[in-house]
Design an enzyme around this catalytic site. Structure first.
Site, PDB file in Angstrom:
ATOM      1  N   LYS A 140      -3.371  -2.042  -4.847  1.00 37.45           N
ATOM      2  CA  LYS A 140      -3.414  -2.400  -6.262  1.00 37.45           C
ATOM      3  C   LYS A 140      -4.868  -2.568  -6.669  1.00 37.45           C
ATOM      4  O   LYS A 140      -5.580  -3.410  -6.130  1.00 37.45           O
ATOM      5  CB  LYS A 140      -2.639  -3.695  -6.480  1.00 37.45           C
ATOM      6  N   LYS A 184      -0.849   1.409  -7.356  1.00 32.12           N
ATOM      7  CA  LYS A 184      -0.895   0.948  -8.748  1.00 32.12           C
ATOM      8  C   LYS A 184      -2.326   0.796  -9.211  1.00 32.12           C
ATOM      9  O   LYS A 184      -3.100   0.169  -8.489  1.00 32.12           O
ATOM     10  CB  LYS A 184      -0.169  -0.401  -8.815  1.00 32.12           C
TER      11      LYS A 184
END
Ligand code: PBG
Ligand code: ZN
Length: 324
Positions: A195, A248
């Site tokens: 992330k 992400k």
């Protein structure tokens, strides 16, 4: 095999031919729809930067969950907007917290719908960081205890999959350990493994009311230019027994999706984040792009890059197009 004997255009000539040689597909089963559950009653507030996406109270969430399931989308991922926030984010692990109550309501309305819960502290802390603050920064090991308590509390409420998004070191192991110790060894962990600290989360932070009140998330989320580090992050999650890996954001990180697909053998999730959704919506609203086509091209691009599943605010629209 070269021109003029070979002609690549031969297999693109008709729609039937194109269908026969098509390599990648977006399926209904690939879609996961994010929802924002807000404390209160009779709330349905559209997020200005995310047309079609709402902060809504539990009864509206339950109704939309039913609609989502009837469209053929197998799963939702839940984010909570609690009544009160405090330095330790207590609503996150309270048996009557916003997510715990939402999970129970959805399970009552549509038991077949798979419910994933986002596990993090930033929606519940008054300072908006993803953990406990000590000496001006998020304290990793103290935060692990709260994340584990949050995950267990979600599992007790009936969550089907636990998805930690905080980026603390060791959180998958900490969550696995507490789940296993409490008879939840069958609950999978979908780790936000890779992330990045991304400006693409802007609209989400309005939606979840989770903007950090000081500083930023760069001491725990990844630095966007890094690629090798993504493999290290994913490897740690594999060692800690994650069941799904995630990248992400997705669109600016398709190379990372491909890397993870090639290095690991776990189901891989792409998070098509809020800013990616908002850009498509804004350009389509102005008539600058064909929103539906750009959406479908983007989603299948994530599949082609290596994603098995896609978390996307477009899920309902995409499902309607897939159903024809
Ligand atoms: C919470 C969380 C965030 C997102 C998912 N979980 C925001 C953040 O880290 O600031 C972003 C999702 C999106 O932008 O759609 N940690
Ligand atoms: Zn967070």
């Amino acid at each position: 095999m070269f021109f003029p004997e070979y002609r690549a255009r031969r297999t693109r000539r008709t729609d039937t031919l194109r269908r026969m040689v098509r390599e990648n597909f977006l399926r209904l089963e690939d879609l996961i729809y994010p929802m924002f559950s807000a404390f209160g009653e009779n709330i349905k507030k559209e997020i200005p930067s995310m047309p079609g996406i709402y902060q809504q109270s539990i009864e509206h969430i339950a109704a939309e969950a039913k609609e989502v399931y009837e469209l053929g989308i197998p799963a939702v991922i839940l984010f909570g907007i609690p009544e009160t926030k405090d330095p330790l984010g207590q609503d996150a692990y309270s048996p009557d917290g916003i997510i715990q109550r939402t999970v129970r309501a959805i399970k009552q309305e549509v038991p077949e719908l798979l419910v994933i819960t986002d596990v993090c502290m930033c929606e519940y802390t008054d300072h908006g960081h993803c953990g406990v603050i000590k000496n001006g920064d998020v304290d990793n090991d103290e935060t692990l205890k709260l994340l584990a308590a949050e995950a267990l509390s979600h599992a007790r409420a009936g969550a089907d999959i636990i998805a930690p998004s905080d980026m603390m070191d060791g959180r998958v192991a900490a969550i696995r350990e507490i789940l296993d110790a409490n008879d939840f060894s069958n609950i999978p962990i979908m780790s936000y493994s890779v992330k990045y600290s991304s400006a693409y989360y802007g609209p989400f932070r309005d939606a979840a009311d989770s903007t950090p009140q000081f500083g930023d998330r760069r001491s725990y989320q990844m630095d966007p230019p890094n690629r090798i580090e993504a493999l290290r992050e994913a490897e740690l999650d594999v060692q800690e027994c994650a069941d799904f890996l995630m990248v992400k954001p997705a669109l600016a990180y398709l190379d990372i999706l491909r890397d993870l697909k090639e290095h690991f053998n776990l189901p891989l999730v792409a998070y098509n984040v809020s800013g990616e959704y908002s850009m498509v919506k804004a350009a389509a609203e102005r008539g600058w792009i064909d929103g539906d086509r750009v959406m479908m091209e983007t989603l299948v691009g994530m599949k082609r890059a290596g994603a098995d599943l896609i978390i996307t605010y477009h899920a309902k629209e995409a499902a309607r197009l897939l159903r024809g």
